[in-house]
Design a protein around this motif. Structure first.
Motif, PDB file in Angstrom:
ATOM      1  N   UNK A   7      -1.795 -76.569 -75.690  1.00 15.63           N
ATOM      2  CA  UNK A   7      -2.842 -76.552 -74.682  1.00 15.63           C
ATOM      3  C   UNK A   7      -4.179 -76.063 -75.220  1.00 15.63           C
ATOM      4  N   UNK A   8      -4.155 -75.062 -76.088  1.00 15.37           N
ATOM      5  CA  UNK A   8      -5.409 -74.452 -76.540  1.00 15.37           C
ATOM      6  C   UNK A   8      -5.736 -74.763 -77.989  1.00 15.37           C
ATOM      7  N   UNK A   9      -4.772 -75.296 -78.736  1.00 11.12           N
ATOM      8  CA  UNK A   9      -5.033 -75.606 -80.136  1.00 11.12           C
ATOM      9  C   UNK A   9      -5.920 -76.825 -80.277  1.00 11.12           C
ATOM     10  N   UNK A  24      12.335 -87.068 -65.629  1.00  9.95           N
ATOM     11  CA  UNK A  24      11.239 -86.872 -64.676  1.00  9.95           C
ATOM     12  C   UNK A  24      10.216 -85.844 -65.144  1.00  9.95           C
ATOM     13  N   UNK A  25      10.256 -85.486 -66.428  1.00  5.33           N
ATOM     14  CA  UNK A  25       9.254 -84.548 -66.947  1.00  5.33           C
ATOM     15  C   UNK A  25       7.876 -85.198 -66.868  1.00  5.33           C
ATOM     16  N   UNK A  26       6.925 -84.524 -66.203  1.00  3.54           N
ATOM     17  CA  UNK A  26       5.578 -85.059 -66.015  1.00  3.54           C
ATOM     18  C   UNK A  26       4.545 -84.358 -66.878  1.00  3.54           C
ATOM     19  N   UNK A  27       4.810 -83.102 -67.280  1.00  8.29           N
ATOM     20  CA  UNK A  27       3.822 -82.352 -68.046  1.00  8.29           C
ATOM     21  C   UNK A  27       4.526 -81.323 -68.906  1.00  8.29           C
ATOM     22  N   UNK A  53      -2.436 -80.603 -70.289  1.00  6.45           N
ATOM     23  CA  UNK A  53      -3.354 -79.779 -69.480  1.00  6.45           C
ATOM     24  C   UNK A  53      -3.192 -80.174 -68.014  1.00  6.45           C
ATOM     25  N   UNK A  54      -2.028 -79.918 -67.425  1.00  4.97           N
ATOM     26  CA  UNK A  54      -1.748 -80.423 -66.067  1.00  4.97           C
ATOM     27  C   UNK A  54      -2.567 -79.758 -64.981  1.00  4.97           C
ATOM     28  N   UNK A 100      -7.067 -89.382 -71.223  1.00  7.09           N
ATOM     29  CA  UNK A 100      -5.917 -89.354 -70.322  1.00  7.09           C
ATOM     30  C   UNK A 100      -4.639 -88.883 -71.014  1.00  7.09           C
ATOM     31  N   UNK A 101      -4.618 -88.933 -72.350  1.00  7.04           N
ATOM     32  CA  UNK A 101      -3.434 -88.456 -73.072  1.00  7.04           C
ATOM     33  C   UNK A 101      -3.211 -86.966 -72.853  1.00  7.04           C
TER      34      UNK A 101
END
Length: 783
Positions: free
Chosen positions: A589-591, A634-637, A536-537, A530-531
């Protein structure tokens, strides 16, 4: 003496007590029948009144209040300077044909937002002799019309009686629907009884079928009927659609209701030769009466078989008892005595030899029944807690043995024979859950949990519990290893949460384990997965060995990325900054970096930006406040972080550029010139910010600092100044001048003009003309 001795034996005492018991039972049964019949009728009346009270409130909220709110929303609009649907009450059609379409679309939107109850909306403009309706557009009344206008004729006769009777209305030629039953809420505009002041009428056409559904959904029985009546006895709606237009006003029970006061009441009366419970409640706001008609036999129909069965059983019991008591009394008494003795020992009764043995046994049975009932109730009440503790115990490794697991499953009446088990963690979007109050959010979570468990079948077992405000844990047991089936289940739950409650949901699935006792390993992996929701939104389901390898990876993101980011900030090159931030997002995201390491680098990247602000002598709080601060919270991703960071950087670079020269004055002059050149057009801060390539928030602050007033007040002053010039130099009307200087409403223009000059535009021009004439007369006298 011999006879008296026999009368004193146990045999005759038992026979005599049985006969007396039968007589008493029959007497009690007869009395109870009449007493409980009367009491039952009273309780039924109370239940009916509660149903009617609830239903009347529902009708009040869903029909009457909705109609009045719709009327008010048409004549008042807080979002606009003027109310568009009222335009043609005071303006001609000529030159304003585009507003007809706008009004039509607005009415259609209102109907669409309440399509379950509202059929259509129509507005009659008296001066223009037109009707604009949501379903048929515009109709000119000086030409042949194809729409139903019976409501208009009624409104002209009774302007202050807003509700028109229910009737069948044929569809217009513009509609492909069939005829429908509607009732109409009609109110004049403005709301007055003076016909000379009325400019038109607004009609809200409501679907009778929607009200009928409400009546049917609250109907207390199959043969019952609900009616909604007007003050004159006309039927507004009823739960039996086929009888909608049958007249009820002349029936005695209806006349009694119409003549009664406003207090709810009920009575029993023969309706069409059927004994009927009549209950009613008044709805004063519309002068309606809500009536429930239920045949009395309807209440007793379910008890008839029981009553007949009890009578048969009683007759058989009496006959059998009389026969058996004569044959087996002596044989029965000896075991009876033993049972009585045992009962006294078990339930703590003292040695009372003269106490009736049957009472002792009855007491023992009652005590035993109470204990069994209490045990069953306690077990049933604690089933959710037992299930919750079972799931938590397995996921947190508090249940360690098969014996303990088996005991818990026995209490739940379950057997787990599956060979593959998975832990699944569902996370509900916090922002979506915040829209629900506490009790509603609990309902949402419990509903989702029930839905998860309903997905179980013979092939798979499902148990779910609430863990926190946004998290639900589930255990999935399958006959064999089948990750695809678990993924499909998680997708189905996410779709259900989205479609039923508009809540975005993600899920993480841990690896398969062979035994429920190892589920703590699977849930540990699910929590770790879940982290990666932040980075990866785009995904809804997180699983697989690749993400798990990242979680335990010790690889670190190159420091060189942070150094290049710092250098690009100092250079002020926006494209280079955007490329480096995009590269940072791509690496997260890809590393192959762990989520904790990515979060650490994210904080370090933000720290580099704060250092840059200090280096250029801009206090971080100057930029990281207001809207940007709220966006940061409010940053979610990672995508939201990227957008926020680039916006914050742009704000800082704009401040640097403005500080570097006289660009501020140039920008303010450009803004002023644009306003003066486009004074007739709509002007907004966003539009001008785009024109000068600045953010709206920053332009607002700079404009006020340089000009001494905010943007909106400046635009208004410019428009008023231009209007005063036109008033003195032209013969344009107030409405034309208001349009020339960009006001949507002449009334609002007059208000703002008076605030600036202390008088209305007409008075202002009149005073000016008087002053001019005075000067001319003075010159003539001098000559």
């Amino acid at each position: 003496m011999r006879i008296m001795g026999r009368l004193g034996t146990v045999f005759f005492k038992l026979v005599l007590s049985y006969v007396v018991l039968i007589a008493i039972t029959l007497a009690v049964g007869v009395i109870s029948y009449f007493y409980f019949s009367s009491s039952f009728n009273e309780q039924v009346e109370k239940v009916n009144q509660r149903i009617l009270s609830h239903l009347s409130q529902t009708i009040e909220d869903d029909v009457i209040v909705l109609a009045e709110k719709s009327y008010l929303s048409i004549i008042t609009d807080e979002k606009q300077g003027s109310v568009l649907p009222l335009f043609f009450f005071d303006h001609p059609i000529a030159g304003n044909h585009t507003k007809i379409s706008e009004i039509h679309q607005q009415l259609k939107a209102m109907v669409a937002s309440n399509s379950a109850i509202i059929d259509s909306i129509g507005i009659y403009y008296k001066n223009n002799q037109i009707v604009i309706a949501s379903d048929s557009g515009i109709s000119y009344l000086d030409q042949p019309v194809t729409i139903n206008l019976d409501w208009l004729e009624r409104a002209r006769k009774t302007a202050l009686l807003p509700w028109a009777e229910t009737r069948t209305v044929q569809p217009s030629i513009y509609s492909d629907s069939s005829a429908s039953d509607i009732l109409t809420f009609v109110r004049p505009y403005p709301y007055t009884s003076d016909e000379s002041r009325i400019k038109g009428y607004i009609a809200i056409h409501l679907k009778e079928e929607a009200i009928s559904k409400l009546l049917r959904s609250n109907n207390p029985g199959d043969k019952s009927e609900m009616l909604l009546l007007a003050a004159d006895g006309r039927t507004i709606s009823r739960s039996v659609p086929e009888k909608l237009y049958e007249s009820e006003a002349d029936k005695p029970h209806i006349r009694a209701i119409l003549q009664a006061g406003d207090a709810p009441d009920g009575f029993i009366e023969a309706v069409e030769d059927v004994k009927t419970m009549v209950s009613y409640i008044k709805i004063p706001s519309a002068r309606w009466s809500l009536v429930s008609l239920t045949p009395v036999d309807e209440f007793y129909k379910n008890t008839v078989p029981v009553r007949n069965t009890l009578i048969v059983i009683c007759v058989i019991a009496i006959a059998a008892g009389l026969f058996i008591s004569n044959m087996f009394t002596r044989n029965m008494y000896r075991p009876l005595k033993q049972i009585t003795h045992t009962a006294r020992q078990l339930f703590g009764a003292g040695p009372l030899p003269h106490e009736n043995e049957y009472k002792v046994i009855g007491h023992a049975i009652d005590s035993l029944s109470v204990k069994v009932t209490e045990l069953e109730q306690t077990l049933h009440a604690n089933l959710p807690l037992i299930k919750h503790n079972l799931v938590l115990g397995l996921l947190h490794r508090k249940i360690r043995t098969e014996e303990e697991l088996g005991a818990r499953l026995d209490m739940l009446g379950m057997q787990w024979t599956q060979e593959a088990y998975y832990a699944v963690t569902f996370k509900l979007e916090a922002a979506d859950m915040e829209h629900f109050p506490l009790d509603k959010s609990q309902f949402v979570k419990y509903n989702i949990i029930e839905h998860i468990e309903r997905l179980g079948d013979a092939e798979r077992m499902l148990l779910a519990i609430e863990l926190s405000e946004q998290e639900i844990y589930a255990i999935v047991g399958c006959k064999a290893h089948d990750m695809n089936a678990v993924i499909a289940l998680a997708e189905e739950v996410a779709d259900y949460a989205s479609s039923s409650f508009a809540i975005k949901t993600v899920a993480a699935i841990g690896s398969m384990v062979d035994s429920p006792l190892d589920l703590h390993l699977s849930v540990k992996e699910a929590v770790a997965l879940l982290k990666y929701v932040f980075f990866l939104p785009g995904q809804r389901i997180y699983y697989g060995i690749k993400l798990l390898h990242r979680e335990f990876s010790e690889e670190e993101m190159p420091e060189e990325v942070l150094e290049r980011f710092a250098a690009s900030l100092r250079s002020g090159k926006r494209e280079q900054i955007q490329d480096i931030v995009a590269e940072f997002v791509r690496l997260t995201q890809t590393g192959g970096y762990s989520a904790d390491h990515c979060h650490q680098r994210w904080r370090e990247l933000t720290g580099v930006y704060r250092t840059f602000l200090k280096d250029i002598h801009i206090p971080p709080d100057t930029i990281l406040c207001g809207e940007l601060l709220e966006q940061f919270k409010n940053i979610r991703d990672i995508a939201g972080f990227e957008q926020w960071l680039l916006q914050a950087i742009d704000t800082a670079l704009e401040m640097v550029e403005l500080r570097s020269g006289n660009r501020t004055n140039d920008i303010i002059e450009r803004v002023k010139k644009y306003i003066q050149a486009h004074i007739r057009s709509p002007l907004s801060l966003d539009l001008l910010a785009h024109h000068v390539s600045l953010s709206p928030r920053y332009l607002s602050r700079v404009f006020k600092d340089e000009v001494g007033m905010n943007f909106t007040d400046f635009v208004t002053n410019q428009r008023i100044d231009k209007a005063s010039e036109l008033i003195l130099t032209t013969d344009l009307t107030v409405e034309q001048i208001a349009d020339q200087v960009g006001f949507n409403s002449s009334a609002y223009f007059i208000k703002k003009f008076k605030e600036s000059y202390g008088v209305t535009p007409k008075t202002y021009k009149h005073n000016y003309m008087l002053s001019v004439e005075g000067k001319s007369d003075g010159k003539l006298e001098a000559n």
